[in-house]
Design a protein around this motif. Structure first.
Motif, PDB file in Angstrom:
ATOM      1  N   GLN A   1       0.817  -1.213   0.000  1.00 49.95           N
ATOM      2  CA  GLN A   1       0.000   0.000   0.000  1.00 49.95           C
ATOM      3  C   GLN A   1       0.852   1.264   0.000  1.00 49.95           C
ATOM      4  OE1 GLN A   1      -3.687  -0.186   2.222  1.00 49.95           O
ATOM      5  NE2 GLN A   1      -3.294   1.813   3.132  1.00 49.95           N
TER       6      GLN A   1
ATOM      7  N   LEU B   1       2.691   2.151  -3.517  1.00 55.35           N
ATOM      8  CA  LEU B   1       1.962   2.435  -4.745  1.00 55.35           C
ATOM      9  C   LEU B   1       2.275   3.848  -5.230  1.00 55.35           C
ATOM     10  CD1 LEU B   1      -0.143   1.504  -6.826  1.00 55.35           C
ATOM     11  CD2 LEU B   1      -1.920   2.455  -5.330  1.00 55.35           C
TER      12      LEU B   1
ATOM     13  N   SER C   1       3.207  -1.005  -7.466  1.00 53.59           N
ATOM     14  CA  SER C   1       3.585  -0.961  -6.052  1.00 53.59           C
ATOM     15  C   SER C   1       4.993  -1.498  -5.820  1.00 53.59           C
ATOM     16  CB  SER C   1       2.586  -1.758  -5.206  1.00 53.59           C
ATOM     17  OG  SER C   1       1.278  -1.264  -5.351  1.00 53.59           O
TER      18      SER C   1
ATOM     19  N   TYR D   1      -6.223   0.266  -3.689  1.00 52.74           N
ATOM     20  CA  TYR D   1      -4.971  -0.441  -3.489  1.00 52.74           C
ATOM     21  C   TYR D   1      -5.130  -1.912  -3.882  1.00 52.74           C
ATOM     22  CZ  TYR D   1      -3.633   3.679  -0.773  1.00 52.74           C
ATOM     23  OH  TYR D   1      -3.352   4.961  -0.380  1.00 52.74           O
TER      24      TYR D   1
END
Length: 442
Positions: free
Chosen positions: A48, A51, A93, A69
């Motif tokens: 997360q 990203l 990511s 996400y």
């Protein structure tokens, strides 16, 4: 050498392709053997913060997060579409390019543990994982603010796979049966960017795409958004009624009944289940009535922060949808289907019932003249949502009294009852079901 992204989807928190993406693994394979397995201890949340793109999530997800996400990327029930989006999020990511995506639900791990036997996990766990306690242990609350909430999965998965692929005392035929059942019941799915490989997977029925059919079609897709780990304690009945009218028009009614058997005292199952349900039907179907769905307070939807932009894939797939102001039902076209979407909420110990009625875009009419007869054919494919369990299907097909039933498939007395002008089918929707009839005019 090939590299695959493995998604462990928790179907007690149901999502369109099988469940919430809680854990991921990067699997390297060469010469038919696993050469490396990486399972981040933080699960999907590890990606997360890495990203680089700031995209807005699909609107229903704004209840939990307006930013999109990896963990919420399996948004569409058409698995190839969701898999491509998952790969996009993974690479953006900081993850490497992969040669394919594989999913599995906890049901697969439980079934494997039944064959391999208990797995001892030493320090720091000091527990023995069995098929009976696996789900309880991996869903147990972790210390608040822990940055490795999925560490147990990361440590357990290599031990289980070692038992499956390396030990010689395991019943290989029984293990093949585990995988066969998992694939048939869509607790495992595959996607490959390579066209030849993907075509092969599709022919085997392991690809999870929304299927194409010339007849009637129904797929009910539940999406748990902020409803906890409650889908494992919810029984769902899908009642389908198709009325073939004398003039050949066909009216379908779908009733969704969800009963919550969780305890309000249980931290995992005592939450109110919040389900964004999508009903996929033949393209061109016309909605005629809606009852029983829930209106979500607009204040519950969070606004995206400045700098976040709409996602192109969401706009391409869902951009033309309209909202029925009277019922709040979203009506759109996706993957060659018409889709009706709305909300169903149910608290522990309660039952929620919602109903949709719509007219199909084609007619079914048997005809007879002095010199010829033209039979009428009607079929319906019920496509099961990946990962879904405890679903019961009850289907009734009513045909005009001016017609005679000439053929029925499957003609199975254990699941089908034939009466005058009606065919009643009751089945566990563990796999896809196809029902077909042929009618003659009297």
């Amino acid at each position: 050498p090939q590299r695959y992204l493995v998604l462990l989807q928790n179907n007690t928190e149901l999502r369109p392709t099988g469940g919430f993406i809680g854990s991921v693994a990067l699997l390297d394979v060469a010469d038919g053997a696993i050469t490396k397995l990486e399972v981040p201890g933080g699960g999907s949340y590890d990606y997360q913060g890495q990203l680089k793109m700031r995209v807005i999530s699909p609107e229903p997800l704004h209840i939990v997060n307006p930013a999109w996400y990896l963990q919420d990327a399996n948004w569409w029930p058409d698995f190839p579409t969701s898999a491509k989006k998952i790969m996009w999020f993974y690479e953006k990511s900081g993850g490497p390019t992969v040669d394919g995506v594989l999913t599995m639900t906890p049901d697969v791990v439980v079934a494997l543990l039944k064959q391999t036997g208990p797995v001892e996990m030493k320090e720091p766990y000091n527990i023995v994982i069995t098929s009976d306690n696996f789900l309880e242990q991996v869903q147990a609350p972790v210390p608040e603010h822990s940055d490795r909430p999925k560490q147990m999965i990361a440590d357990l998965l290599p031990l289980v796979l070692n038992r499956v692929f390396q030990e010689t005392n395991t019943d290989r035929l029984a293990l093949l049966g585990v995988f066969e059942t998992a694939l048939q019941e869509k607790h495992m799915l595959f996607y490959f960017p390579d066209r030849e490989q993907e075509d092969r997977i599709t022919r085997l029925g392991w690809g999870g795409e929304l299927k194409t059919t010339d007849g009637d079609y129904l797929s009910v897709v539940d999406t748990n958004i902020g409803g906890g780990k409650t889908d494992g304690v919810i029984d769902e009945t899908i009642e389908h009624r198709s009325i073939i009218n004398a003039d050949g028009t066909v009216d379908d009614t779908v009733t969704i009944k969800r009963t919550h058997f969780g305890s309000s005292e249980d931290p995992l199952t005592g939450t109110r289940n919040v389900d964004y349900v999508r009903v996929y039907v033949p393209k061109g179907s016309t909605l005629t009535s809606v009852e029983g769905f829930e209106r979500i307070d607009p204040k519950r939807f969070q606004a995206p922060e400045e700098g976040y932009v709409p996602d192109e894939t969401v706009q391409q797939i869902e951009g033309d949808a309209i909202i029925d102001e009277k019922t709040g039902t979203r009506i759109g076209e996706e993957f060659g289907k018409t889709v009706f979407a709305n909300w169903i909420g149910v608290a522990p110990g309660e039952t929620a019932i919602a109903t949709l009625t719509y007219r199909l875009p084609f007619t079914v009419k048997a005809q007879r003249t002095l010199f010829s007869a033209k039979p009428a054919k009607y079929s319906i494919l019920f496509q099961k949502q990946p990962g879904a369990k405890t679903r019961q299907l009850v289907s009734s097909i009513f045909y005009p009294k001016e017609n005679i039933l000439r053929w029925l498939s499957p003609d199975d007395s254990a699941m089908t009852t034939k009466t005058a002008e009606n065919i009643l089918t009751t089945a566990d929707l563990a796999t896809d079901k196809l029902i077909g009839i042929v009618l003659d005019a009297k």
